[in-house]
Write a protein that holds these residues in place. Structure first.
Motif, PDB file in Angstrom:
ATOM      1  N   THR A  59       0.829  -1.213   0.000  1.00 47.91           N
ATOM      2  CA  THR A  59       0.000   0.000   0.000  1.00 47.91           C
ATOM      3  C   THR A  59       0.859   1.256   0.000  1.00 47.91           C
ATOM      4  O   THR A  59       0.340   2.350  -0.221  1.00 47.91           O
ATOM      5  CB  THR A  59      -0.975   0.030   1.194  1.00 47.91           C
ATOM      6  N   TYR A  62       0.531   3.852  -2.835  1.00 50.22           N
ATOM      7  CA  TYR A  62      -0.445   4.937  -2.899  1.00 50.22           C
ATOM      8  C   TYR A  62       0.156   6.283  -2.508  1.00 50.22           C
ATOM      9  O   TYR A  62      -0.463   7.320  -2.729  1.00 50.22           O
ATOM     10  CB  TYR A  62      -1.674   4.609  -2.044  1.00 50.22           C
ATOM     11  N   ASP A  63       1.370   6.258  -1.946  1.00 49.31           N
ATOM     12  CA  ASP A  63       2.076   7.507  -1.645  1.00 49.31           C
ATOM     13  C   ASP A  63       2.679   8.140  -2.903  1.00 49.31           C
ATOM     14  O   ASP A  63       3.033   9.312  -2.901  1.00 49.31           O
ATOM     15  CB  ASP A  63       3.196   7.265  -0.624  1.00 49.31           C
ATOM     16  N   ARG A  65       2.330   9.853  -6.039  1.00 48.43           N
ATOM     17  CA  ARG A  65       1.302  10.650  -6.730  1.00 48.43           C
ATOM     18  C   ARG A  65       1.528  10.715  -8.239  1.00 48.43           C
ATOM     19  O   ARG A  65       0.687  11.237  -8.968  1.00 48.43           O
ATOM     20  CB  ARG A  65       1.276  12.080  -6.167  1.00 48.43           C
ATOM     21  N   ARG A  69      -4.392   6.098 -10.214  1.00 48.23           N
ATOM     22  CA  ARG A  69      -4.979   5.232  -9.190  1.00 48.23           C
ATOM     23  C   ARG A  69      -5.060   3.786  -9.684  1.00 48.23           C
ATOM     24  O   ARG A  69      -4.795   2.851  -8.945  1.00 48.23           O
ATOM     25  CB  ARG A  69      -6.361   5.749  -8.795  1.00 48.23           C
ATOM     26  N   GLN A  72      -1.690   2.172  -9.469  1.00 47.85           N
ATOM     27  CA  GLN A  72      -1.400   1.893  -8.060  1.00 47.85           C
ATOM     28  C   GLN A  72      -2.126   0.626  -7.595  1.00 47.85           C
ATOM     29  O   GLN A  72      -1.529  -0.239  -6.937  1.00 47.85           O
ATOM     30  CB  GLN A  72      -1.814   3.078  -7.187  1.00 47.85           C
ATOM     31  N   ILE A  73      -3.410   0.518  -7.943  1.00 55.99           N
ATOM     32  CA  ILE A  73      -4.187  -0.661  -7.561  1.00 55.99           C
ATOM     33  C   ILE A  73      -3.607  -1.913  -8.212  1.00 55.99           C
ATOM     34  O   ILE A  73      -3.476  -2.959  -7.560  1.00 55.99           O
ATOM     35  CB  ILE A  73      -5.676  -0.481  -7.944  1.00 55.99           C
ATOM     36  N   HIS A  76      -0.372  -2.794  -6.362  1.00 57.47           N
ATOM     37  CA  HIS A  76      -0.724  -3.263  -5.019  1.00 57.47           C
ATOM     38  C   HIS A  76      -1.298  -4.678  -5.067  1.00 57.47           C
ATOM     39  O   HIS A  76      -0.810  -5.597  -4.390  1.00 57.47           O
ATOM     40  CB  HIS A  76      -1.725  -2.276  -4.397  1.00 57.47           C
ATOM     41  N   PHE A 122     -11.217   2.036   0.593  1.00 60.43           N
ATOM     42  CA  PHE A 122     -11.344   3.264  -0.191  1.00 60.43           C
ATOM     43  C   PHE A 122     -12.548   4.075   0.244  1.00 60.43           C
ATOM     44  O   PHE A 122     -12.466   5.305   0.353  1.00 60.43           O
ATOM     45  CB  PHE A 122     -11.420   2.965  -1.693  1.00 60.43           C
TER      46      PHE A 122
END
Length: 141
Positions: A59, A62-63, A65, A69, A72-73, A76, A122
């Motif tokens: 996770t 998610y830092d 930027r 998204r 990132q998902i 992850h 979320f």
């Protein structure tokens, strides 16, 4: 320090999910679900902790930027499932010996469960962010 917190959170999540699996498995299958030796039981919980770490530590993505998204998902969940699937097959969480239907069903249950947990997180963090924004708006008035 953040990585240590994530490791501990991963262990907690692994143990929590394991308890729910044992609870539901015992309710559905009965006493045979818990028919394990002490060594097997310990191995199951250690594996659950490793899987929890495998899903929680990533996770950190998610830092970043700079990534969308969805990327990132994907990163992850990809790392989490790379940790999960070999362990799940090895320990029989995915019962490959029961045929293709049960294997596919087990994989689908794992994927759906994981995405439900992700969705709940979320929603929670969106709610928290909205609350903070309301407080900021109230202070700026």
């Amino acid at each position: 320090m953040k990585i240590v917190k994530l490791f501990l959170k991963g262990i907690a999540w692994g143990c929590t999910v394991s308890v729910f699996v044992i609870m539901f498995g015992s309710a559905i299958v009965g006493d045979t679900f818990l028919a394990k030796t002490s060594e097997e039981f310990i191995r199951q919980f250690l594996a659950a902790m490793i899987v929890g770490i495998g899903f929680v530590v990533p996770t950190l993505i998610y830092d970043n930027r700079n990534l969308s998204r969805w990327v990132q998902i994907l990163i992850h969940m990809g790392i989490g499932f790379i940790v999960y699937f070999p362990i799940a097959v090895h320990l029989g969480w995915i019962p490959t010996n029961l045929g293709l239907k049960m294997t596919v069903l087990s994989v689908l249950i794992a994927i759906i469960s994981t995405f439900v947990i992700l969705l709940v997180h979320f929603i929670y963090y969106k709610y928290e962010a909205d609350k903070m924004n309301q407080k900021i708006d109230h202070l700026n008035q």
